[in-house]
Design a protein around this motif. Structure first.
Motif, PDB file in Angstrom:
ATOM      1  N   ILE A 181       0.866  -1.188   0.000  1.00 29.91           N
ATOM      2  CA  ILE A 181       0.000   0.000   0.000  1.00 29.91           C
ATOM      3  C   ILE A 181       0.901   1.237   0.000  1.00 29.91           C
ATOM      4  N   PRO A 182       0.748   2.141  -0.967  1.00 32.41           N
ATOM      5  CA  PRO A 182       1.630   3.315  -1.052  1.00 32.41           C
ATOM      6  C   PRO A 182       1.574   4.195   0.199  1.00 32.41           C
ATOM      7  N   ILE A 183       2.747   4.684   0.599  1.00 31.27           N
ATOM      8  CA  ILE A 183       2.834   5.650   1.694  1.00 31.27           C
ATOM      9  C   ILE A 183       2.513   7.020   1.120  1.00 31.27           C
ATOM     10  N   THR A 184       1.419   7.614   1.564  1.00 32.47           N
ATOM     11  CA  THR A 184       0.949   8.888   0.997  1.00 32.47           C
ATOM     12  C   THR A 184       1.192  10.075   1.924  1.00 32.47           C
ATOM     13  N   LEU A 237       7.702   8.835   0.638  1.00 38.20           N
ATOM     14  CA  LEU A 237       6.463   9.129  -0.084  1.00 38.20           C
ATOM     15  C   LEU A 237       6.393   8.367  -1.402  1.00 38.20           C
ATOM     16  N   GLY A 238       5.319   7.629  -1.583  1.00 34.07           N
ATOM     17  CA  GLY A 238       5.126   6.835  -2.792  1.00 34.07           C
ATOM     18  C   GLY A 238       5.681   5.431  -2.709  1.00 34.07           C
ATOM     19  N   LEU A 256       3.091   7.324   9.608  1.00 34.22           N
ATOM     20  CA  LEU A 256       3.160   6.933   8.201  1.00 34.22           C
ATOM     21  C   LEU A 256       1.746   6.663   7.732  1.00 34.22           C
ATOM     22  N   ASP A 257       1.320   7.373   6.691  1.00 35.42           N
ATOM     23  CA  ASP A 257      -0.036   7.252   6.170  1.00 35.42           C
ATOM     24  C   ASP A 257      -0.042   6.281   4.988  1.00 35.42           C
ATOM     25  N   PHE A 258      -0.671   5.135   5.189  1.00 37.86           N
ATOM     26  CA  PHE A 258      -0.787   4.140   4.128  1.00 37.86           C
ATOM     27  C   PHE A 258      -2.136   4.322   3.438  1.00 37.86           C
ATOM     28  N   SER A 259      -2.205   5.363   2.625  1.00 38.50           N
ATOM     29  CA  SER A 259      -3.399   5.651   1.823  1.00 38.50           C
ATOM     30  C   SER A 259      -4.675   5.724   2.672  1.00 38.50           C
ATOM     31  N   GLY A 260      -4.589   6.438   3.789  1.00 38.72           N
ATOM     32  CA  GLY A 260      -5.769   6.651   4.627  1.00 38.72           C
ATOM     33  C   GLY A 260      -5.745   5.945   5.959  1.00 38.72           C
ATOM     34  N   VAL A 261      -4.893   4.943   6.088  1.00 35.94           N
ATOM     35  CA  VAL A 261      -4.718   4.255   7.366  1.00 35.94           C
ATOM     36  C   VAL A 261      -3.313   4.557   7.855  1.00 35.94           C
TER      37      VAL A 261
END
Length: 272
Positions: free
Chosen positions: A21-24, A46-47, A97-102
């Motif tokens: 899951i991308p880190i956003t 990021l990414g 660290l934000d994994f696309s919302g989580v």
């Protein structure tokens, strides 16, 4: 301090939640918790995605698809929590660290750290670690070989990360209890007896496997709905139970050994 079972529990649970899951988003509230400039840290993450989670002793290693590694050591008081912004824990958070919302929240890293390293730097940083007690290659023969020639007491030997990686204050006491030795027993006396070494080996294996299966002793769940993490806390036989009755019926004693606290039952445990 989180030990082998706690970090293995985190590894297993996080592997089901954050891989690929991308880190956003990256937030660093305490620069001392990382090893680079904050902007460099963010740019590198990021990414990127985590493709694999590895544990070495008390360390958790996030393998990124870029080839880099994030090496985590929670040290004393460190915790992880995975959740949305609405589920943000009311704790002091050093890194997010934000994994696309989580988000994965790194909590209580006063002494702990999350370092961004290359594969080579990771190996160098962890080169002094002894073998993992639960590694499939840790046979009775290899376990005995790690102890041969060593002097000192059982407590300090078990928590020595250069002898075996991952055992700390809690599980060294639990292992000594199951093996039937006081934490102050001399290692050289144990090594002289194949029967005693075998008892210690099986105690080490059984305690660490049981504690891992029960989620270790962490004080809070990893995420909402997590009923596993911390499940071993109430199952400790002697650790941090001074004055209570052990499963063997004896009154648990606390002692100081080489600057470390140790708990044992004088009914169950005797000098080797």
């Amino acid at each position: 301090m989180p030990e082998l079972p706690e970090m293995e529990n985190y590894r297993i649970l996080l592997s089901k939640q954050i891989l690929d899951i991308p880190i956003t988003g990256v937030t660093v509230s305490r620069e001392k918790s990382i090893n680079t400039e904050v902007e460099t840290f963010k740019k590198q993450l990021l990414g990127a995605t985590v493709v694999y989670l590895e544990r070495r002793g008390k360390h958790l290693i996030f393998h990124l698809n870029t080839g880099k590694r994030l090496v985590l050591h929670l040290m004393l008081g460190g915790l992880l929590y995975l959740g949305t912004e609405e589920q943000r824990p009311d704790r002091t958070i050093q890194i997010e660290l934000d994994f696309s919302g989580v988000k994965l929240y790194f909590i209580g890293l006063r002494l702990g750290y999350l370092h961004l390293l290359t594969a080579k730097e990771t190996d160098e940083a962890l080169s002094d670690l002894g073998p993992d007690p639960l590694d499939r290659r840790m046979t009775l023969e290899n376990f005995t070989a790690r102890l041969k020639g060593r002097r000192g007491i059982l407590k300090t030997t078990l928590v020595n990360q250069q002898v075996f990686s991952g055992i700390g204050n809690c599980y060294s006491d639990e292992i000594a209890y199951i093996a039937g030795f006081t934490p102050g027993s001399k290692v050289q006396n144990i090594v002289q007896s194949p029967e005693k070494v075998e008892k210690l080996y099986h105690a080490t294996q059984s305690v660490l496997r049981e504690a891992t299966a029960e989620g270790g002793y962490m004080e809070m769940p990893l995420m909402e709905g997590d009923t596993l993490t911390g499940g071993f806390d109430h199952q400790c036989r002697v650790y941090d139970r001074e004055g209570e009755e052990s499963p063997s019926g004896g009154k648990i004693v606390r002692v100081e050994l080489a600057g470390k606290k140790a708990f044992y039952c004088p009914v169950q445990q005797h000098d080797a």
